[in-house]
Design a protein around this motif. Structure first.
Motif, PDB file in Angstrom:
ATOM      1  N   SER A 132       0.627  -1.256  -0.131  1.00  0.00           N
ATOM      2  CA  SER A 132      -0.426  -0.222   0.068  1.00  0.00           C
ATOM      3  C   SER A 132       0.955   0.954  -0.170  1.00  0.00           C
ATOM      4  CB  SER A 132      -1.154   0.461   1.266  1.00  0.00           C
ATOM      5  OG  SER A 132      -0.366   0.717   2.360  1.00  0.00           O
ATOM      6  N   VAL A 133       0.497   2.408  -0.957  1.00  0.00           N
ATOM      7  CA  VAL A 133       1.166   3.407  -0.573  1.00  0.00           C
ATOM      8  C   VAL A 133      -0.042   4.856  -0.495  1.00  0.00           C
ATOM      9  CG1 VAL A 133       2.348   5.118  -2.368  1.00  0.00           C
ATOM     10  CG2 VAL A 133       3.349   2.690  -1.923  1.00  0.00           C
ATOM     11  N   GLN A 134      -0.246   5.676  -0.195  1.00  0.00           N
ATOM     12  CA  GLN A 134      -0.879   6.205  -0.047  1.00  0.00           C
ATOM     13  C   GLN A 134      -1.002   7.514  -0.526  1.00  0.00           C
ATOM     14  OE1 GLN A 134       0.281   4.829   2.543  1.00  0.00           O
ATOM     15  NE2 GLN A 134      -1.057   4.308   3.253  1.00  0.00           N
ATOM     16  N   HIS A 135       0.125   8.299  -1.717  1.00  0.00           N
ATOM     17  CA  HIS A 135       1.236   9.089  -1.925  1.00  0.00           C
ATOM     18  C   HIS A 135       1.925   8.865  -3.034  1.00  0.00           C
ATOM     19  CE1 HIS A 135       0.863  13.400  -3.355  1.00  0.00           C
ATOM     20  NE2 HIS A 135      -0.274  13.493  -3.053  1.00  0.00           N
ATOM     21  N   ALA A 136       2.196   9.686  -3.363  1.00  0.00           N
ATOM     22  CA  ALA A 136       3.863   9.920  -4.251  1.00  0.00           C
ATOM     23  C   ALA A 136       5.016  10.738  -3.562  1.00  0.00           C
ATOM     24  CB  ALA A 136       3.370  10.200  -6.037  1.00  0.00           C
ATOM     25  N   ASP A 137       4.018  11.818  -3.134  1.00  0.00           N
ATOM     26  CA  ASP A 137       4.324  12.771  -2.039  1.00  0.00           C
ATOM     27  C   ASP A 137       5.418  12.145  -0.757  1.00  0.00           C
ATOM     28  OD1 ASP A 137       6.048  15.731  -1.630  1.00  0.00           O
ATOM     29  OD2 ASP A 137       3.826  14.602  -0.158  1.00  0.00           O
TER      30      ASP A 137
ATOM     31  N   ASP B 281      -0.557  10.320 -11.971  1.00  0.00           N
ATOM     32  CA  ASP B 281       0.594  11.415 -12.481  1.00  0.00           C
ATOM     33  C   ASP B 281       1.344  10.527 -11.510  1.00  0.00           C
ATOM     34  OD1 ASP B 281      -0.061  11.559 -15.518  1.00  0.00           O
ATOM     35  OD2 ASP B 281      -1.158  13.717 -14.351  1.00  0.00           O
ATOM     36  N   ALA B 282       1.594  11.548 -10.591  1.00  0.00           N
ATOM     37  CA  ALA B 282       2.770  11.046  -9.750  1.00  0.00           C
ATOM     38  C   ALA B 282       2.942   9.832  -9.614  1.00  0.00           C
ATOM     39  CB  ALA B 282       2.908  12.007  -8.617  1.00  0.00           C
TER      40      ALA B 282
ATOM     41  N   GLY C 233       5.230   4.093  -9.491  1.00  0.00           N
ATOM     42  CA  GLY C 233       4.906   3.191  -9.846  1.00  0.00           C
ATOM     43  C   GLY C 233       5.957   2.357 -10.664  1.00  0.00           C
ATOM     44  N   VAL C 234       6.310   3.218 -11.982  1.00  0.00           N
ATOM     45  CA  VAL C 234       6.972   3.053 -13.140  1.00  0.00           C
ATOM     46  C   VAL C 234       8.695   2.913 -12.630  1.00  0.00           C
ATOM     47  CG1 VAL C 234       8.159   3.909 -14.911  1.00  0.00           C
ATOM     48  CG2 VAL C 234       5.497   3.688 -14.504  1.00  0.00           C
TER      49      VAL C 234
END
Ligand code: SF4
Ligand code: FES
Length: 380
Positions: free
Chosen positions: A119-124, A169-170, A175-176
């Motif tokens: 789980s990830v909550q945000h890219a920042d 987008d972020a 993920g990439v």
């Protein structure tokens, strides 16, 4: 001896969500766990989970998500994985990544773990930590690198809401860069803590529209030369409050999957614990065949005979099964009503009004998930 299954009882294979514990180092306000979390003292023991896996394999379960809470908090997780593997069940660890180090991952992989969903909550990092209710992004980044280093398939799960939908987008770029195989962009489903925090989490239609466009663009960009989904594969879990369309929840009630909660209660879906009159059985007391074929919990809303209008005479009733029973109960107090997410439901205003109002003014503070958390509100 178990009596014959009634006509219309689904066969195999089945998937099993194993909620090993409700304990969790994170405090995400969108969590779908029940508000009354199961105490650790009531969790099944190692031997009991081993027995559950043996029975599940014999019953026809082919895949299990080892989830929670945070399953890494179970010191016996490796033994549970090994028991599932020995029973012929494909295991996926669903984790926050907090507490995963190289030794633990090696032990889990040696025990037969087949894939990981993180789980990830945000890219920042700062925003991710704020949503999770504690510093955790760095641990997630380390966990992702470890999983890829071990050669295990890795998926990201990102629950989307007002505070991260503009960062799709972020998130895909993250993920990439983490070299993941799949990204599940799961618009918040409002159960448990998520329903409690609905006013803080519900997005605007404009946010959803922008995020949908972003996913479309990324899918085109990532697709392979033969037009396949490419890598990472992007999964968009629909925001059913906004579409006027009920989701075919769980693939139909008691049809293809079961949930075992930390104390061994067996349910057709994780949110069903609150539904009245189900008398859910415990996995230690009854064979899974009996639970599937004869328990009230699994047969009450199976098929279409229980439906009232408008579902009863609707052409879509065999496709969406009248939507989600848990959402119908949570919003109307009657699990047998048409899911209010459906535009044909007389209760559709119960989702349309919050959806139309989403983002009107400043959002209220979160109630972070956790024992004793009710009543403590923290500004996002
Ligand atoms: Fe589905 Fe019932 Fe709505 Fe028809 S009325 S689309 S069966 S939820
Ligand atoms: Fe229980 Fe949809 S979450 S039926």
């Amino acid at each position: 001896m178990t009596s014959a299954a009634p006509a219309g009882t689904p066969g195999r294979p089945w998937a099993m969500l194993a909620e090993l514990t409700h304990a969790c180092p994170l405090r995400c306000p969108y969590c779908s766990n029940p508000l009354e979390l199961t105490r650790r003292s009531r969790e099944l023991t190692t031997d009991q989970w081993t027995d559950v896996m043996r029975r599940a394999g014999a019953f026809g379960v082919v895949q299990t998500h080892l989830s929670g809470g945070e399953p890494l908090l179970r010191p016996d997780l490796e033994r549970i994985v090994a028991a599932a593997d020995a029973a012929g069940i494909h295991t996926q660890l669903v984790t926050s990544g907090v507490g995963l180090d190289e030794a633990r991952l090696t032990a889990l992989s040696d025990a037969g773990l087949r894939s990981v969903q993180l789980s990830v909550q945000h890219a920042d990092p700062g925003a991710s930590d704020r949503i999770a209710g504690r510093a955790s992004f760095a641990a997630k980044e380390r966990a992702a690198a470890l999983v890829r280093g071990a050669g295990l398939p890795l998926g990201l799960n990102v629950v989307l809401h007002r505070h991260n939908l503009d960062a799709v987008d972020a998130v895909v770029e993250l993920g990439v860069s983490w070299d993941v195989d799949r990204i599940e962009l799961a618009n918040t489903q409002f159960y448990g803590w998520g329903l409690l925090n609905r006013a803080a989490l519900i997005p605007t239609r404009e946010q959803l529209s922008r995020a949908r466009d972003a996913v479309r663009r990324w899918r085109e960009r990532l697709s392979d030369t033969s037009g396949g989904p490419g890598r990472p594969e992007l999964v968009w879990v629909v925001p059913d409050y906004f579409d006027g369309v009920a989701k075919p929840c769980m693939g139909g009630w008691g049809a293809v999957s079961l949930t075992v909660t930390p104390d061994g209660t067996v349910l057709p879906c994780p949110a069903a614990a609150r539904l009245p009159g189900l008398d859910p059985p415990n996995v230690l007391d009854r064979p899974l065949e009996w639970i599937r074929d004869h328990s009230t919990a699994f047969t009450r809303y199976r098929g279409t005979a229980w439906m009232a209008e408008p579902c009863r005479s609707c052409v879509r009733r065999d496709e969406d099964f009248g939507g989600c029973r848990c959402q119908a109960y949570a919003l109307t107090g009657d699990a047998a009503r048409t899911d209010p997410a459906c535009a044909l439901s007389p209760d559709h205003g119960l989702v349309r009004v919050p959806a139309d109002e989403g983002a009107g003014g400043a959002p209220p503070p979160y109630v972070f998930r956790g024992p004793g958390a009710l009543g403590r509100r923290v500004t996002a």
